[in-house]
Design a protein around this motif. Structure first.
Motif, PDB file in Angstrom:
ATOM      1  N   ASP A  68     -67.768  34.471  29.984  1.00 55.21           N
ATOM      2  CA  ASP A  68     -66.397  33.999  29.756  1.00 55.21           C
ATOM      3  C   ASP A  68     -66.272  33.280  28.413  1.00 55.21           C
ATOM      4  OD1 ASP A  68     -65.602  35.055  32.183  1.00 55.21           O
ATOM      5  OD2 ASP A  68     -65.902  33.162  33.266  1.00 55.21           O
ATOM      6  N   GLN A  69     -67.282  32.488  28.063  1.00 57.24           N
ATOM      7  CA  GLN A  69     -67.283  31.815  26.760  1.00 57.24           C
ATOM      8  C   GLN A  69     -67.390  32.837  25.637  1.00 57.24           C
ATOM      9  OE1 GLN A  69     -70.675  29.276  27.256  1.00 57.24           O
ATOM     10  NE2 GLN A  69     -69.417  27.523  27.875  1.00 57.24           N
ATOM     11  N   TYR A  70     -68.230  33.849  25.833  1.00 56.44           N
ATOM     12  CA  TYR A  70     -68.387  34.883  24.820  1.00 56.44           C
ATOM     13  C   TYR A  70     -67.068  35.609  24.568  1.00 56.44           C
ATOM     14  CZ  TYR A  70     -69.755  39.260  22.638  1.00 56.44           C
ATOM     15  OH  TYR A  70     -69.833  40.331  21.794  1.00 56.44           O
ATOM     16  N   ARG A  71     -66.393  35.962  25.640  1.00 56.06           N
ATOM     17  CA  ARG A  71     -65.096  36.648  25.496  1.00 56.06           C
ATOM     18  C   ARG A  71     -64.078  35.773  24.803  1.00 56.06           C
ATOM     19  NH1 ARG A  71     -65.691  39.143  31.419  1.00 56.06           N
ATOM     20  NH2 ARG A  71     -66.781  41.047  30.817  1.00 56.06           N
ATOM     21  N   GLN A  72     -64.122  34.469  25.072  1.00 59.11           N
ATOM     22  CA  GLN A  72     -63.197  33.553  24.413  1.00 59.11           C
ATOM     23  C   GLN A  72     -63.507  33.470  22.916  1.00 59.11           C
ATOM     24  OE1 GLN A  72     -63.352  29.551  25.925  1.00 59.11           O
ATOM     25  NE2 GLN A  72     -61.450  28.979  24.928  1.00 59.11           N
ATOM     26  N   VAL A  73     -64.769  33.430  22.567  1.00 56.34           N
ATOM     27  CA  VAL A  73     -65.178  33.343  21.156  1.00 56.34           C
ATOM     28  C   VAL A  73     -64.811  34.619  20.398  1.00 56.34           C
ATOM     29  CG1 VAL A  73     -67.193  33.252  19.633  1.00 56.34           C
ATOM     30  CG2 VAL A  73     -67.017  31.672  21.540  1.00 56.34           C
ATOM     31  N   THR A  74     -65.060  35.773  21.026  1.00 55.71           N
ATOM     32  CA  THR A  74     -64.793  37.038  20.333  1.00 55.71           C
ATOM     33  C   THR A  74     -63.322  37.403  20.367  1.00 55.71           C
ATOM     34  OG1 THR A  74     -65.252  38.333  22.330  1.00 55.71           O
ATOM     35  CG2 THR A  74     -67.092  37.964  20.799  1.00 55.71           C
TER      36      THR A  74
END
Length: 85
Positions: A43-49
């Motif tokens: 979820d953090q990765y998707r938010q960053v990308t």
């Protein structure tokens, strides 16, 4: 969000602990004392990308065929034609 730093040796010994730490923030994994990798929850990765769409997704949009696009002509000869034998 908290950032956790662990050595690669610690990561290898206890992956579960690193995964648990990644629930609250990124985990920086060091190699010989230098940051080498980052482990984070998806979820953090998707938010960053930013969930960016690929060019294929954009071309498949309804109405994409109606977009007027004329690329600019190149000003310089920045390529060399192939020499065929």
């Amino acid at each position: 969000m908290s950032i956790t730093t662990i050595s690669s040796r610690t990561f290898n010994r206890d992956v579960g602990k690193a995964k648990k730490a990644a629930q609250t923030g990124p985990v920086i994994i060091t190699d010989r004392g230098q940051p080498a990798y980052v482990l984070m929850h998806i979820d953090q990765y998707r938010q960053v990308t930013g969930n960016k769409k690929s060019i294929l997704d954009l071309l498949a949009m309804p109405g994409a065929e109606n977009i007027d696009f004329t690329p600019p002509r190149m000003q310089n000869n920045t390529y060399n034609p192939a020499k065929l034998l």
